[in-house]
Motif scaffolding. Structure first.
Motif, short mmCIF file in Angstrom:
data_model
loop_
_atom_site.label_atom_id
_atom_site.label_comp_id
_atom_site.label_asym_id
_atom_site.label_seq_id
_atom_site.Cartn_x
_atom_site.Cartn_y
_atom_site.Cartn_z
N UNK A 32 0.80 -1.21 0.00
CA UNK A 32 0.00 0.00 0.00
C UNK A 32 0.84 1.27 0.00
N UNK A 33 0.24 2.34 0.53
CA UNK A 33 0.88 3.66 0.53
C UNK A 33 2.18 3.67 1.30
N UNK A 34 2.31 2.80 2.29
CA UNK A 34 3.54 2.76 3.08
C UNK A 34 4.75 2.41 2.23
N UNK A 35 4.52 1.84 1.04
CA UNK A 35 5.63 1.48 0.16
C UNK A 35 6.03 2.61 -0.78
N UNK A 36 5.16 3.59 -1.00
CA UNK A 36 5.44 4.62 -1.99
C UNK A 36 5.63 6.00 -1.39
N UNK A 38 7.57 8.35 0.93
CA UNK A 38 8.92 8.30 1.50
C UNK A 38 8.91 8.42 3.02
N UNK A 39 8.04 9.25 3.55
CA UNK A 39 7.95 9.41 5.01
C UNK A 39 7.50 8.11 5.66
N UNK A 40 6.51 7.43 5.06
CA UNK A 40 6.04 6.17 5.61
C UNK A 40 7.04 5.04 5.39
N UNK A 41 7.77 5.09 4.28
CA UNK A 41 8.82 4.10 4.04
C UNK A 41 9.84 4.11 5.17
N UNK A 45 10.59 1.11 7.92
CA UNK A 45 11.90 0.46 7.97
C UNK A 45 12.54 0.63 9.35
N UNK A 46 12.44 1.81 9.92
CA UNK A 46 13.02 2.03 11.25
C UNK A 46 12.31 1.18 12.30
N UNK A 269 1.81 6.44 10.85
CA UNK A 269 3.23 6.30 11.15
C UNK A 269 3.44 5.42 12.38
N UNK A 270 4.43 4.52 12.29
CA UNK A 270 4.82 3.64 13.39
C UNK A 270 3.66 2.75 13.85
#
Length: 300
Positions: A32-36, A38-41, A45-46, A269-270
């Protein structure tokens, strides 16, 4: 100083969960959007790297539907789906392999490395991780539809994952399978994540999506679902499209021994850390209500 003390309290609040889940396996379907975004990416990952550093064993299974659609259209191929499954002819399969196992998989591995994690990218083809066979035609109201090189998993061989986890790596898996003749097959990412979670007896299966959860006919979010609820909602065509493989893999994972399945709104986020570590009694009422509206569970 008060702000610093509050941060320390949050760390203390996470301690029981870190202790409880130390050494546990979490299979996370990333899409979903988490992959595209950049802030969510970066947020995702963190979170995954943090999980590894505190002693958990995250495994990432990624999708890539929007990226595949974009590439197909650029080649003049019209994407087509039936019941949430991509109709995959030979040309489409080439694109699926290129985008999933090539571009996206390596991007995620690189992002994890930049955040201090150690990741290895692979697909279900590697070491026969996901043995599959061509899926049966999808039954629709207008008749059966052959989805082409879409596969259904017949066996999971997780030895390579156990070796990677034991060596301190985060496995990042592209949802491709292989049949007994060595032909690659397109596997739905939710389905792949569910089968892997069941084979590994994971503590949790986490499905990240762009929606708040499953809603009833009136648009009201449903807090939890049973197998009977899902059957009723599908019959009434309330659960449709891409949500179908999600609820099916959730139920299959639970039946296979996974302790709990979560469907999280990846636009938060998170979201993973909030679900795993944070006691929701802490925090403002509006924040807690917001989380409750975005995080949904499937459990028996």
């Amino acid at each position: 100083m008060e702000e610093l003390i509050e941060k320390a309290k949050i760390l203390q609040e996470a301690l029981p969960y870190i202790r409880r889940f130390h050494g546990s396996t979490f299979v996370i379907k990333y899409g979903g959007s988490a992959m595209v975004d950049k802030r969510l990416q970066e947020s995702f990952v963190r979170d995954v790297v943090l999980m590894k550093y505190v002693g958990m064993n995250p495994i990432v299974v990624h999708g890539g539907g929007p990226q595949i659609d974009e590439t197909l259209r650029g080649l003049g191929i019209v994407p087509r789906k039936v019941e949430g499954l991509r109709v995959t002819d030979d040309r489409t399969m080439e694109v699926v392999e290129m985008v999933l196992a090539g571009r996206i998989n390596k991007q995620i591995v690189s992002l994890i490395g930049r955040q201090g994690g150690r990741a290895v990218g692979l697909s279900g083809i590697d070491d026969g991780l996901l043995l599959a066979r061509k899926a049966a035609p999808v039954q629709t109201k207008s008749g059966p539809v052959d989805t082409g090189r879409v596969g259904e998993i017949r066996e999971v061989r997780p030895a390579v994952l156990s070796a990677l986890i034991g060596a301190g790596f985060i496995p990042v898996i592209a949802p491709l399978g292989v049949d007994t003749e060595g032909n690659s097959l397109n596997i739905n990412a939710d389905t792949a994540a569910g089968e892997l979670a069941a084979a590994l007896k994971a503590e949790k299966l986490v499905l990240m999506t762009d929606t708040a959860g499953v809603c009833d006919r009136d648009g009201k979010l449903l807090q939890s679902l049973t197998a009977a609820d899902i059957a009723r909602l599908r019959e009434a065509e309330v659960i449709t499209g891409g949500m179908i493989p999600k609820v099916e893999c959730a139920l299959n994972a639970l039946a296979g021994g996974v302790s709990k399945v979560h469907v999280l709104d990846g636009c938060v986020q998170h979201a993973i850390l909030l679900e795993i570590f944070i006691d929701r009694v802490i925090g403002t009422e509006s924040l807690r209500n917001s989380l409750e509206s975005r995080i949904r569970h499937f459990e028996y």
